[in-house]
Design an enzyme around this catalytic site. Structure first.
Site, PDB file in Angstrom:
ATOM      1  N   HIS A   3       1.995   8.794   1.296  1.00 24.11           N
ATOM      2  CA  HIS A   3       1.614   8.785  -0.123  1.00 24.11           C
ATOM      3  C   HIS A   3       0.522   9.827  -0.389  1.00 24.11           C
ATOM      4  CE1 HIS A   3       4.156   5.256  -0.322  1.00 24.11           C
ATOM      5  NE2 HIS A   3       3.469   4.756   0.706  1.00 24.11           N
TER       6      HIS A   3
ATOM      7  N   GLU B 127      -3.363   2.120  -0.675  1.00 20.98           N
ATOM      8  CA  GLU B 127      -2.743   2.529   0.587  1.00 20.98           C
ATOM      9  C   GLU B 127      -2.968   3.996   0.905  1.00 20.98           C
ATOM     10  OE1 GLU B 127       1.560   2.857   2.899  1.00 20.98           O
ATOM     11  OE2 GLU B 127       1.501   2.169   0.811  1.00 20.98           O
TER      12      GLU B 127
ATOM     13  N   GLU C 164       3.360   0.702  10.200  1.00 23.02           N
ATOM     14  CA  GLU C 164       2.931  -0.096   9.040  1.00 23.02           C
ATOM     15  C   GLU C 164       1.780  -0.985   9.502  1.00 23.02           C
ATOM     16  OE1 GLU C 164       3.840   0.077   5.963  1.00 23.02           O
ATOM     17  OE2 GLU C 164       5.927   0.747   5.806  1.00 23.02           O
TER      18      GLU C 164
ATOM     19  N   HIS D  31       1.164   4.288   7.562  1.00 23.71           N
ATOM     20  CA  HIS D  31       1.321   3.513   6.324  1.00 23.71           C
ATOM     21  C   HIS D  31       0.657   2.147   6.448  1.00 23.71           C
ATOM     22  CE1 HIS D  31       4.384   5.908   4.041  1.00 23.71           C
ATOM     23  NE2 HIS D  31       4.525   6.461   5.240  1.00 23.71           N
TER      24      HIS D  31
END
Length: 274
Positions: free
Chosen positions: A9, A23, A144, A78
């Site tokens: 992102h 995030e 993650e 992430h």
């Protein structure tokens, strides 16, 4: 070893949000810590990051850049989100890859090292058809690191000490997977052999007794993560990485498989003493 390090992102794409956290910012912080640990402590490692600040970058731009650069490994960082109740750590490789593939072997090694340090429940090793896993020409993995919309995970994610431990876990995995060579001692690093981390003092004391009975001196130190005290069993601290690796092997040889090396600067250590 050429690592393309991709904090997910960024810019106009915030990623998941929860409990006052974004995030894109967490991903970048962890990735910068990974880069610094690698470049400061290991020989012959090049790290190219998809972004080092809060900019917008498309998925195509990221994978095209990694492919053009000729990276050996693509690592995408992430955090997760679901419904506020899900918790834990998981990672991904592409869904087309067999468990016997080189990428899967890299992931197995890195996964094992990350879960030693992240204090998150282990949701396992998974596969998906994500763009960064599909469009890369080199081995690629996506991690993650907890659920940002879960109160318990978010309490960890928001703590910089936890993010440093997570970065260290990623680095330990990369070092093991790619046989990276530590730099010669520059006098500014200390390598601590941690033979377990516990939430209760009794468990830590039992680990010390176990090691002492096998001729390995150790003691209990404490660290506070998000208001929770953790009891770490330290089995040595060395200015030379090679000596720390030898002690780590000694500890593992007596059955302590959750042992790892924690790298700190001597300036950090001096601050703690003061």
């Amino acid at each position: 070893m050429k690592l393309y390090l991709d904090p997910g992102h960024g810019g106009t794409d915030s990623g998941a949000t929860g409990h006052g956290l974004t995030e894109k910012s967490v991903n970048l912080d962890i990735a910068l810590r990974i880069r610094n640990l690698l470049t400061q402590n290991y020989e012959n490692v090049e790290v190219l990051m998809s972004r080092t600040s809060d900019i917008t970058k498309t998925l195509n731009q990221r994978t095209d850049e990694a492919n053009s650069w000729g990276a050996d490994f693509y690592l995408s960082i992430h955090c997760n989100a679901f419904n506020g109740s899900a918790r834990g750590y998981e990672d991904y490789i592409h869904s087309s890859l067999p468990d016997s593939s080189q990428t899967a072997q890299y992931r197995d090694t890195i996964h094992e090292e990350i879960i030693k340090l992240n204090r998150l429940s282990n949701r396992g090793k998974k596969k998906a058809n994500f763009h960064v896993l599909r469009e890369t020409t080199m081995s690629a993995m996506l991690t993650e690191n907890g659920f940002i919309d879960n109160a318990q995970d978010a309490a960890l994610i928001g703590d910089p000490n936890w993010r440093q431990d997570v970065a260290q876990g990623h680095v330990n995995g990369l070092v093991k997977a790619f046989n990276l060579t530590p730099k010669e001692d520059d006098g500014d690093a200390i390598y601590k052999v941690i033979a377990g981390s516990f939430q209760t003092r009794d468990n830590a004391d039992r680990r010390v007794e176990y090691l002492d009975n096998r001729g390995i001196e150790s003691f209990v130190t404490t660290t506070t993560i998000s208001g929770t005290v953790w009891y770490r069993v330290q089995a040595g601290a060395f200015s030379n990485r090679e000596n720390a690796e030898k002690r780590l092997e000694e500890v593992k040889s007596v059955g302590i498989q959750d042992a790892y090396i924690l790298t700190e600067s001597t300036s950090q250590e001096e601050k703690k003493v003061k």
